[in-house]
Design an enzyme around this catalytic site. Sequence first.
Site, short mmCIF file in Angstrom:
data_model
loop_
_atom_site.label_atom_id
_atom_site.label_comp_id
_atom_site.label_asym_id
_atom_site.label_seq_id
_atom_site.Cartn_x
_atom_site.Cartn_y
_atom_site.Cartn_z
N ASP A 28 0.89 -1.16 0.00
CA ASP A 28 0.00 0.00 0.00
C ASP A 28 0.93 1.20 0.00
O ASP A 28 1.66 1.43 0.98
CB ASP A 28 -0.90 -0.01 1.25
CG ASP A 28 -1.84 1.19 1.27
OD1 ASP A 28 -1.58 2.18 0.56
OD2 ASP A 28 -2.84 1.13 2.01
N ASN A 67 3.51 4.51 -10.41
CA ASN A 67 2.35 4.43 -11.31
C ASN A 67 1.02 4.32 -10.56
O ASN A 67 -0.01 4.74 -11.07
CB ASN A 67 2.55 3.23 -12.23
CG ASN A 67 1.27 2.84 -12.95
OD1 ASN A 67 0.88 3.46 -13.93
ND2 ASN A 67 0.59 1.80 -12.45
N TYR A 107 -8.21 14.90 -7.93
CA TYR A 107 -7.33 14.30 -8.95
C TYR A 107 -6.38 15.34 -9.52
O TYR A 107 -5.17 15.14 -9.59
CB TYR A 107 -8.16 13.65 -10.05
CG TYR A 107 -7.35 12.76 -10.98
CD1 TYR A 107 -6.80 11.56 -10.53
CD2 TYR A 107 -7.10 13.14 -12.29
CE1 TYR A 107 -6.04 10.75 -11.37
CE2 TYR A 107 -6.35 12.33 -13.14
CZ TYR A 107 -5.83 11.13 -12.67
OH TYR A 107 -5.08 10.34 -13.51
P1 NAD Z 1 -5.84 1.33 -12.91
O1 NAD Z 1 -6.95 1.71 -12.00
O2 NAD Z 1 -6.12 0.42 -14.05
O3 NAD Z 1 -4.64 0.71 -12.07
C1 NAD Z 1 -4.17 1.34 -10.88
C2 NAD Z 1 -3.49 0.30 -10.01
O4 NAD Z 1 -3.06 0.96 -8.80
C3 NAD Z 1 -4.42 -0.84 -9.60
O5 NAD Z 1 -3.80 -2.08 -9.84
C4 NAD Z 1 -4.65 -0.62 -8.11
O6 NAD Z 1 -4.84 -1.80 -7.36
C5 NAD Z 1 -3.34 0.08 -7.72
N1 NAD Z 1 -3.49 0.84 -6.47
C6 NAD Z 1 -4.53 1.62 -6.08
N2 NAD Z 1 -4.30 2.07 -4.83
C7 NAD Z 1 -3.09 1.59 -4.44
C8 NAD Z 1 -2.32 1.71 -3.25
N3 NAD Z 1 -2.75 2.42 -2.20
N4 NAD Z 1 -1.12 1.10 -3.20
C9 NAD Z 1 -0.68 0.35 -4.25
N5 NAD Z 1 -1.36 0.18 -5.39
C10 NAD Z 1 -2.57 0.80 -5.47
O7 NAD Z 1 -5.22 2.72 -13.43
P2 NAD Z 1 -4.44 3.07 -14.78
O8 NAD Z 1 -5.39 3.68 -15.74
O9 NAD Z 1 -3.58 1.96 -15.21
O10 NAD Z 1 -3.56 4.31 -14.25
C11 NAD Z 1 -2.23 4.16 -13.85
C12 NAD Z 1 -1.69 5.56 -13.58
O11 NAD Z 1 -1.84 6.38 -14.73
C13 NAD Z 1 -2.43 6.28 -12.45
O12 NAD Z 1 -1.50 7.02 -11.67
C14 NAD Z 1 -3.36 7.22 -13.19
O13 NAD Z 1 -3.73 8.34 -12.43
C15 NAD Z 1 -2.52 7.58 -14.39
N6 NAD Z 1 -3.28 8.05 -15.54
C16 NAD Z 1 -4.22 7.26 -16.14
C17 NAD Z 1 -4.91 7.77 -17.24
C18 NAD Z 1 -5.95 6.95 -17.97
O14 NAD Z 1 -6.60 7.48 -18.87
N7 NAD Z 1 -6.15 5.69 -17.66
C19 NAD Z 1 -4.64 9.04 -17.70
C20 NAD Z 1 -3.67 9.80 -17.06
C21 NAD Z 1 -2.98 9.30 -15.99
#
Ligand code: NAD
Length: 260
Positions: free
Chosen positions: A63, A90, A154
Amino acid sequence: MSETPRGDRVVLVTGAAGGMGAGHARALAAAGWSVALADVADCTPVVEEIRAAGGVAEGHRLDVTEPAAWASVVARLHSTYGALHGLVNNAGISRRLRFLDTTHDVWRQVMAINVDGPFYGIQACAPLMRESGGGSIVNISSIAGQIGYFSPSYSTSKWALRGLTKSAAGELADWGIRVNSVHPGLVETPLLAGSDGFVDSAVASIPFGRMGRPAEITEVVAFLLGDGASYMTGAELTVDGGLVSNGTYHRILTEMEGEL
Ligand code: NAD
């Protein structure tokens, strides 16, 4: 199939159980990195997939909001590989709530995961990276950290991560540690699940006319981790199909089609 620890190129990826983090982990392992996958969720399926493909990987329950949990992951990396060269911050969450609907608890949770997490991660990993001769930290921010975005938790968290990147880049330069941020636009992952109307409307402002593919973000992360980016630190790379730079006029011109 290889499960031998290799300490020459070791990277830790948070949020690696799914979404883009899992994609980064798979690609980095395929490129020869030993990959430590960390998540609150179970990384085992992704770890097994990587090992079956001949890569070196291990999973950690982490976490990111818990400094003590970071310390124990880093201690395990130290005993397994004796080194750490890359960290991809990430893990992140998004709560698409408007200003007055954002409760105290939502605000705190988003800040804790998206800002405190990378801060604790950098603090925990930097000393081992220094011992390893330097390294590269990639913070996954967002275009919501470059422009105004309606969700205050966010947007503020991703702007903060951009600032944390600049601060850490200056502090850690002497240790040979580079720190950069990546700012994805809309990418097809579970993070956007259930927001079809939002996505359809947003795509109308993207000059490329589509969302990004996770692999297109992975390419940039891999570049920043690698030697090709050896003179880059404190930088931010926007990967958004032109949304931030040209989204407004793209939408205006599309709506005015034939009228100019
Ligand atoms: P996702 O929700 O598919 O995956 C996020 C992962 O983080 C999950 O596996 C979750 O279990 C893990 N997580 C959540 N809380 C946690 C914690 N406290 N400790 C450890 N792990 C934890 O998200 P994604 O779309 O793959 O996004 C990944 C990153 O990219 C994020 O930081 C997100 O903000 C950023 N992002 C995503 C997008 C998009 O369009 N998907 C756009 C810009 C930025």
